[in-house]
Design an enzyme around this catalytic site. Structure first.
Site, PDB file in Angstrom:
ATOM      1  N   HIS A  72       0.890  -1.185  -0.019  1.00 65.23           N
ATOM      2  CA  HIS A  72       0.000  -0.195  -0.077  1.00 65.23           C
ATOM      3  C   HIS A  72       0.730   1.347   0.100  1.00 65.23           C
ATOM      4  O   HIS A  72       2.125   1.269   0.560  1.00 65.23           O
ATOM      5  CB  HIS A  72      -0.890  -0.010   1.098  1.00 65.23           C
ATOM      6  CG  HIS A  72      -1.970   1.042   1.196  1.00 65.23           C
ATOM      7  ND1 HIS A  72      -1.483   2.252   1.456  1.00 65.23           N
ATOM      8  CD2 HIS A  72      -3.161   0.966   0.958  1.00 65.23           C
ATOM      9  CE1 HIS A  72      -2.747   3.232   1.272  1.00 65.23           C
ATOM     10  NE2 HIS A  72      -3.653   2.277   0.865  1.00 65.23           N
TER      11      HIS A  72
ATOM     12  N   GLU B 210       0.863   3.702   1.623  1.00 72.17           N
ATOM     13  CA  GLU B 210       1.323   4.333   2.947  1.00 72.17           C
ATOM     14  C   GLU B 210       2.337   3.585   3.684  1.00 72.17           C
ATOM     15  O   GLU B 210       3.261   3.903   4.246  1.00 72.17           O
ATOM     16  CB  GLU B 210      -0.098   4.183   3.886  1.00 72.17           C
ATOM     17  CG  GLU B 210      -1.120   5.553   3.396  1.00 72.17           C
ATOM     18  CD  GLU B 210      -2.429   4.925   3.808  1.00 72.17           C
ATOM     19  OE1 GLU B 210      -2.728   4.195   4.493  1.00 72.17           O
ATOM     20  OE2 GLU B 210      -3.437   5.852   3.243  1.00 72.17           O
TER      21      GLU B 210
ATOM     22  N   GLU C   5      -4.035   2.212  -7.195  1.00 70.29           N
ATOM     23  CA  GLU C   5      -4.474   3.344  -6.318  1.00 70.29           C
ATOM     24  C   GLU C   5      -3.641   4.500  -6.627  1.00 70.29           C
ATOM     25  O   GLU C   5      -2.554   4.705  -5.952  1.00 70.29           O
ATOM     26  CB  GLU C   5      -4.167   2.906  -4.908  1.00 70.29           C
ATOM     27  CG  GLU C   5      -5.082   1.362  -4.572  1.00 70.29           C
ATOM     28  CD  GLU C   5      -5.489   1.829  -3.056  1.00 70.29           C
ATOM     29  OE1 GLU C   5      -6.833   1.707  -2.585  1.00 70.29           O
ATOM     30  OE2 GLU C   5      -4.525   1.872  -2.145  1.00 70.29           O
TER      31      GLU C   5
ATOM     32  N   GLY D  67      -7.986   9.090  -0.130  1.00 72.83           N
ATOM     33  CA  GLY D  67      -8.701  10.217   0.837  1.00 72.83           C
ATOM     34  C   GLY D  67      -8.548  11.631   0.517  1.00 72.83           C
ATOM     35  O   GLY D  67      -8.785  12.505   1.391  1.00 72.83           O
TER      36      GLY D  67
ATOM     37  N   SER E 213     -10.578   7.073  -3.157  1.00 71.74           N
ATOM     38  CA  SER E 213     -11.878   7.796  -3.066  1.00 71.74           C
ATOM     39  C   SER E 213     -13.147   6.986  -3.566  1.00 71.74           C
ATOM     40  O   SER E 213     -13.968   7.950  -4.019  1.00 71.74           O
ATOM     41  CB  SER E 213     -11.560   9.040  -3.535  1.00 71.74           C
ATOM     42  OG  SER E 213     -10.755   9.865  -2.873  1.00 71.74           O
TER      43      SER E 213
END
Ligand code: PGA
Length: 254
Positions: A88, A90, A156, A162, A214
């Site tokens: 991911h 993050e 992504e 977000g 999103s």
């Protein structure tokens, strides 16, 4: 059938698990998408007897040992996980995970029979160079064609996570086609810029491409209908059971 994958990130608590277990206790049938919930590892046990599949958000590439703070993929499997999110953005940006490390995790997870949900995507500065970014992130997997069976590639775009911003459906379709061209896909009728069809087909093209960033109940239906898209990976909108229920309803019968 489409995937609807919830990534709770470091959110949720025992009360939210109880809420999900109460609301989503009903039967599964063929109208339903394939639902996967990925809570923080510390909440996995509380999800026992949940009717949908469970996933972890990360794992290590070793089974056990002196790796303080890491989660063993075998243990995640024992706790009921069938899926593991890997790479991911993050994990890449905050925890410095490299393509090499993520690939090692992918190898371990596939060897164990868990399904990897492999995240890729460009940041806002790289938007015009997204092909280069994805090509590099996919490089090692393109050489692993037969082993890609079952892997879920999650596109992504980082600028979309977000933020409420999503690419156009044409852009998502282009990216899904590019991923399939890069990995090789005999079933997908994609053509290259010069009109030639992808020339490096894998033997099994049973991997999946999902979109994340999103996603919510008001946009999920059009995303899921986009050519080449096998489902969605959802962050914040998966944390409210009513909204998640709406998303499931929007994705039924696709
Ligand atoms: P978001 O997150 O749905 O909140 O944008 C998606 C993700 O990071 O997986």
């Amino acid at each position: 059938m489409k995937f609807v994958i919830a990534n709770w990130k470091m959110n949720g608590d025992l009360a939210l698990v109880a809420d999900f277990k109460r609301k989503f206790n009903c039967c599964k049938n063929e109208r339903y998408p394939k639902i996967v919930v990925c809570p923080p590892a510390a909440l996995l046990k509380a999800f026992s007897e949940f009717p949908y599949d469970l996933g972890a958000q990360n794992c290590f590439y070793e089974s056990h040992g002196a790796f303080t703070g890491e989660n063993s993929p075998e243990l995640l499997k024992e706790l009921g996980c069938k899926y593991v999110i890997l790479g991911h953005s993050e994990r890449r940006s905050i925890f410095g995970e490299s393509d090499e490390l993520i690939f090692k995790k992918w190898q371990k997870v596939t060897d164990l029979g868990l399904t990897p949900i492999l995240c890729i995507g460009e940041n806002s500065d790289q938007r015009t160079k997204w092909k280069d970014v994805l090509e590099k992130q996919l490089e090692k997997y393109a050489l692993e064609a037969p082993k890609l069976y079952g892997t879920i590639f999650a596109y992504e775009p980082i600028w979309s996570i977000g933020t409420g911003k999503i690419p156009s459906m044409n852009e998502i379709e282009d990216v899904a086609g590019f991923i399939r061209d890069t990995l090789g896909d005999c079933n997908y009728n994609s053509t290259k810029d010069d009109g030639a069809t992808a020339d490096h087909c894998c033997q099994r093209s049973d991997y999946y491409v999902v979109y994340g960033g999103s996603v919510k109940s008001s946009n999920v239906a059009q995303i899921i209908r986009t050519k080449g898209v096998d489902g969605v990976l959802i962050g914040s909108a998966s944390l409210k059971s009513e909204e998640f229920q709406k998303i499931i309803e929007e994705t039924m019968e696709y």
